[in-house]
Design a protein around this motif. Structure first.
Motif, PDB file in Angstrom:
ATOM      1  N   ILE A   1       0.851  -1.194   0.000  1.00  0.00           N
ATOM      2  CA  ILE A   1       0.000   0.000   0.000  1.00  0.00           C
ATOM      3  C   ILE A   1       0.885   1.241   0.000  1.00  0.00           C
ATOM      4  O   ILE A   1       1.807   1.361   0.807  1.00  0.00           O
ATOM      5  CB  ILE A   1      -0.960   0.003   1.201  1.00  0.00           C
ATOM      6  N   THR A   2       0.580   2.176  -0.888  1.00  0.00           N
ATOM      7  CA  THR A   2       1.370   3.399  -0.995  1.00  0.00           C
ATOM      8  C   THR A   2       1.066   4.347   0.176  1.00  0.00           C
ATOM      9  O   THR A   2       0.091   4.157   0.901  1.00  0.00           O
ATOM     10  CB  THR A   2       1.060   4.130  -2.315  1.00  0.00           C
ATOM     11  N   ARG A   3       1.885   5.367   0.307  1.00  0.00           N
ATOM     12  CA  ARG A   3       1.651   6.363   1.375  1.00  0.00           C
ATOM     13  C   ARG A   3       0.276   6.991   1.227  1.00  0.00           C
ATOM     14  O   ARG A   3      -0.504   7.063   2.178  1.00  0.00           O
ATOM     15  CB  ARG A   3       2.729   7.459   1.337  1.00  0.00           C
ATOM     16  N   LEU A   4      -0.020   7.450   0.025  1.00  0.00           N
ATOM     17  CA  LEU A   4      -1.329   8.047  -0.237  1.00  0.00           C
ATOM     18  C   LEU A   4      -2.434   7.006  -0.103  1.00  0.00           C
ATOM     19  O   LEU A   4      -3.536   7.313   0.359  1.00  0.00           O
ATOM     20  CB  LEU A   4      -1.364   8.667  -1.631  1.00  0.00           C
ATOM     21  N   GLY A   5      -2.134   5.777  -0.477  1.00  0.00           N
ATOM     22  CA  GLY A   5      -3.110   4.698  -0.409  1.00  0.00           C
ATOM     23  C   GLY A   5      -3.664   4.481   0.989  1.00  0.00           C
ATOM     24  O   GLY A   5      -4.854   4.211   1.165  1.00  0.00           O
ATOM     25  N   HIS A   6      -2.816   4.617   2.011  1.00  0.00           N
ATOM     26  CA  HIS A   6      -3.283   4.480   3.398  1.00  0.00           C
ATOM     27  C   HIS A   6      -4.356   5.522   3.703  1.00  0.00           C
ATOM     28  O   HIS A   6      -5.398   5.211   4.284  1.00  0.00           O
ATOM     29  CB  HIS A   6      -2.115   4.630   4.388  1.00  0.00           C
ATOM     30  N   PHE A   7      -4.097   6.755   3.286  1.00  0.00           N
ATOM     31  CA  PHE A   7      -5.055   7.831   3.526  1.00  0.00           C
ATOM     32  C   PHE A   7      -6.346   7.598   2.740  1.00  0.00           C
ATOM     33  O   PHE A   7      -7.446   7.739   3.286  1.00  0.00           O
ATOM     34  CB  PHE A   7      -4.443   9.189   3.152  1.00  0.00           C
ATOM     35  N   LEU A   8      -6.217   7.246   1.467  1.00  0.00           N
ATOM     36  CA  LEU A   8      -7.407   7.034   0.636  1.00  0.00           C
ATOM     37  C   LEU A   8      -8.286   5.917   1.193  1.00  0.00           C
ATOM     38  O   LEU A   8      -9.507   6.033   1.216  1.00  0.00           O
ATOM     39  CB  LEU A   8      -7.004   6.715  -0.806  1.00  0.00           C
ATOM     40  N   ARG A   9      -7.654   4.845   1.666  1.00  0.00           N
ATOM     41  CA  ARG A   9      -8.430   3.738   2.224  1.00  0.00           C
ATOM     42  C   ARG A   9      -9.084   4.123   3.548  1.00  0.00           C
ATOM     43  O   ARG A   9     -10.237   3.766   3.792  1.00  0.00           O
ATOM     44  CB  ARG A   9      -7.539   2.514   2.430  1.00  0.00           C
ATOM     45  N   SER A  10      -8.355   4.821   4.397  1.00  0.00           N
ATOM     46  CA  SER A  10      -8.916   5.165   5.708  1.00  0.00           C
ATOM     47  C   SER A  10     -10.091   6.144   5.596  1.00  0.00           C
ATOM     48  O   SER A  10     -10.958   6.174   6.457  1.00  0.00           O
ATOM     49  CB  SER A  10      -7.833   5.738   6.630  1.00  0.00           C
ATOM     50  N   THR A  11     -10.107   6.930   4.538  1.00  0.00           N
ATOM     51  CA  THR A  11     -11.197   7.889   4.329  1.00  0.00           C
ATOM     52  C   THR A  11     -12.225   7.394   3.310  1.00  0.00           C
ATOM     53  O   THR A  11     -13.197   8.102   3.029  1.00  0.00           O
ATOM     54  CB  THR A  11     -10.629   9.237   3.833  1.00  0.00           C
ATOM     55  N   SER A  12     -11.985   6.225   2.728  1.00  0.00           N
ATOM     56  CA  SER A  12     -12.833   5.621   1.683  1.00  0.00           C
ATOM     57  C   SER A  12     -12.870   6.451   0.399  1.00  0.00           C
ATOM     58  O   SER A  12     -13.728   6.232  -0.456  1.00  0.00           O
ATOM     59  CB  SER A  12     -14.252   5.363   2.189  1.00  0.00           C
ATOM     60  N   LEU A  13     -11.952   7.384   0.242  1.00  0.00           N
ATOM     61  CA  LEU A  13     -11.898   8.169  -0.993  1.00  0.00           C
ATOM     62  C   LEU A  13     -11.490   7.310  -2.185  1.00  0.00           C
ATOM     63  O   LEU A  13     -11.779   7.664  -3.334  1.00  0.00           O
ATOM     64  CB  LEU A  13     -10.929   9.344  -0.842  1.00  0.00           C
ATOM     65  N   ASP A  14     -10.847   6.177  -1.930  1.00  0.00           N
ATOM     66  CA  ASP A  14     -10.450   5.288  -3.018  1.00  0.00           C
ATOM     67  C   ASP A  14     -11.661   4.705  -3.744  1.00  0.00           C
ATOM     68  O   ASP A  14     -11.561   4.248  -4.875  1.00  0.00           O
ATOM     69  CB  ASP A  14      -9.553   4.156  -2.506  1.00  0.00           C
ATOM     70  N   GLU A  15     -12.821   4.768  -3.125  1.00  0.00           N
ATOM     71  CA  GLU A  15     -14.027   4.177  -3.704  1.00  0.00           C
ATOM     72  C   GLU A  15     -14.860   5.156  -4.542  1.00  0.00           C
ATOM     73  O   GLU A  15     -15.863   4.770  -5.132  1.00  0.00           O
ATOM     74  CB  GLU A  15     -14.873   3.556  -2.600  1.00  0.00           C
ATOM     75  N   LEU A  16     -14.454   6.406  -4.615  1.00  0.00           N
ATOM     76  CA  LEU A  16     -15.221   7.392  -5.390  1.00  0.00           C
ATOM     77  C   LEU A  16     -15.412   7.028  -6.862  1.00  0.00           C
ATOM     78  O   LEU A  16     -16.480   7.308  -7.420  1.00  0.00           O
ATOM     79  CB  LEU A  16     -14.597   8.781  -5.260  1.00  0.00           C
ATOM     80  N   PRO A  17     -14.436   6.391  -7.527  1.00  0.00           N
ATOM     81  CA  PRO A  17     -14.684   6.011  -8.927  1.00  0.00           C
ATOM     82  C   PRO A  17     -15.834   5.018  -9.105  1.00  0.00           C
ATOM     83  O   PRO A  17     -16.326   4.831 -10.216  1.00  0.00           O
ATOM     84  CB  PRO A  17     -13.350   5.388  -9.365  1.00  0.00           C
ATOM     85  N   GLN A  18     -16.301   4.418  -8.029  1.00  0.00           N
ATOM     86  CA  GLN A  18     -17.445   3.513  -8.124  1.00  0.00           C
ATOM     87  C   GLN A  18     -18.727   4.264  -8.501  1.00  0.00           C
ATOM     88  O   GLN A  18     -19.721   3.650  -8.886  1.00  0.00           O
ATOM     89  CB  GLN A  18     -17.636   2.742  -6.818  1.00  0.00           C
ATOM     90  N   LEU A  19     -18.692   5.584  -8.432  1.00  0.00           N
ATOM     91  CA  LEU A  19     -19.828   6.379  -8.921  1.00  0.00           C
ATOM     92  C   LEU A  19     -20.065   6.105 -10.405  1.00  0.00           C
ATOM     93  O   LEU A  19     -21.194   6.140 -10.874  1.00  0.00           O
ATOM     94  CB  LEU A  19     -19.587   7.869  -8.670  1.00  0.00           C
ATOM     95  N   VAL A  20     -18.988   5.814 -11.137  1.00  0.00           N
ATOM     96  CA  VAL A  20     -19.119   5.447 -12.550  1.00  0.00           C
ATOM     97  C   VAL A  20     -19.837   4.107 -12.670  1.00  0.00           C
ATOM     98  O   VAL A  20     -20.692   3.925 -13.536  1.00  0.00           O
ATOM     99  CB  VAL A  20     -17.734   5.408 -13.240  1.00  0.00           C
ATOM    100  N   ASN A  21     -19.496   3.161 -11.780  1.00  0.00           N
ATOM    101  CA  ASN A  21     -20.194   1.866 -11.777  1.00  0.00           C
ATOM    102  C   ASN A  21     -21.678   2.042 -11.490  1.00  0.00           C
ATOM    103  O   ASN A  21     -22.520   1.357 -12.082  1.00  0.00           O
ATOM    104  CB  ASN A  21     -19.601   0.921 -10.732  1.00  0.00           C
ATOM    105  N   ILE A  22     -21.998   2.958 -10.593  1.00  0.00           N
ATOM    106  CA  ILE A  22     -23.406   3.225 -10.267  1.00  0.00           C
ATOM    107  C   ILE A  22     -24.110   3.824 -11.477  1.00  0.00           C
ATOM    108  O   ILE A  22     -25.216   3.410 -11.834  1.00  0.00           O
ATOM    109  CB  ILE A  22     -23.515   4.132  -9.026  1.00  0.00           C
ATOM    110  N   LEU A  23     -23.466   4.772 -12.133  1.00  0.00           N
ATOM    111  CA  LEU A  23     -24.040   5.394 -13.321  1.00  0.00           C
ATOM    112  C   LEU A  23     -24.272   4.368 -14.428  1.00  0.00           C
ATOM    113  O   LEU A  23     -25.291   4.394 -15.114  1.00  0.00           O
ATOM    114  CB  LEU A  23     -23.124   6.516 -13.812  1.00  0.00           C
ATOM    115  N   LYS A  24     -23.338   3.428 -14.580  1.00  0.00           N
ATOM    116  CA  LYS A  24     -23.468   2.382 -15.604  1.00  0.00           C
ATOM    117  C   LYS A  24     -24.531   1.348 -15.253  1.00  0.00           C
ATOM    118  O   LYS A  24     -24.945   0.580 -16.111  1.00  0.00           O
ATOM    119  CB  LYS A  24     -22.129   1.669 -15.773  1.00  0.00           C
TER     120      LYS A  24
END
Length: 133
Positions: A98-121
């Motif tokens: 896990i990258t340095r930024l990756g720890h932050f993205l996972r802890s804040t769930s910001l890594d999941e924002l691209p799933q909005l595209v999955n919802i739109l599809k």
């Protein structure tokens, strides 16, 4: 049966409207995160995709911001002895991939924002269970 069809139609319209609004409103943040992911670990794109199982067993490609190093899969074999899960899932506390930024993205769930595209599809819904691997 008619009530269920109306409910599913309303839910789908809600998913489309909310995901479009979120994507438009959050687009500056999405671009900033994408740039930060690439700067934190160059050599790979900002988006990670994975095949998941959706409703009715239908497979689809799920999108997330990349939180692991580019060659994470190559290091999996050497980390298998440290797996804390049983079955096909793999998880270890303080995964070195896990990258340095990756720890932050996972802890804040910001890594999941691209799933909005999955919802739109239509692959996922805003409200509902998360798709299993």
């Amino acid at each position: 049966m008619e009530k269920k069809r109306v409910y599913m139609c309303v839910k789908r319209v809600q998913d489309i409207l909310l995901s479009v609004l979120a994507l438009v409103f959050l687009s500056p943040l999405l671009l900033l995160i994408a740039l930060a992911v690439v700067l934190d670990d160059p050599g790979g794109g900002p988006i990670f995709s994975q095949i998941r199982c959706g409703k009715g067993g239908e497979l689809f490609r799920l999108y997330k911001f990349r939180t692991m190093c580019v060659d994470a899969e190559k290091h999996l074999e050497e980390l298998l002895p440290y797996n804390e899960m049983t079955g096909p899932a793999f998880k270890i506390h303080n995964d070195p991939r896990i990258t340095r930024l990756g720890h932050f993205l996972r802890s804040t769930s910001l890594d999941e924002l691209p799933q909005l595209v999955n919802i739109l599809k239509g692959d996922m819904s805003i409200v509902g269970p998360r798709p299993p691997l």
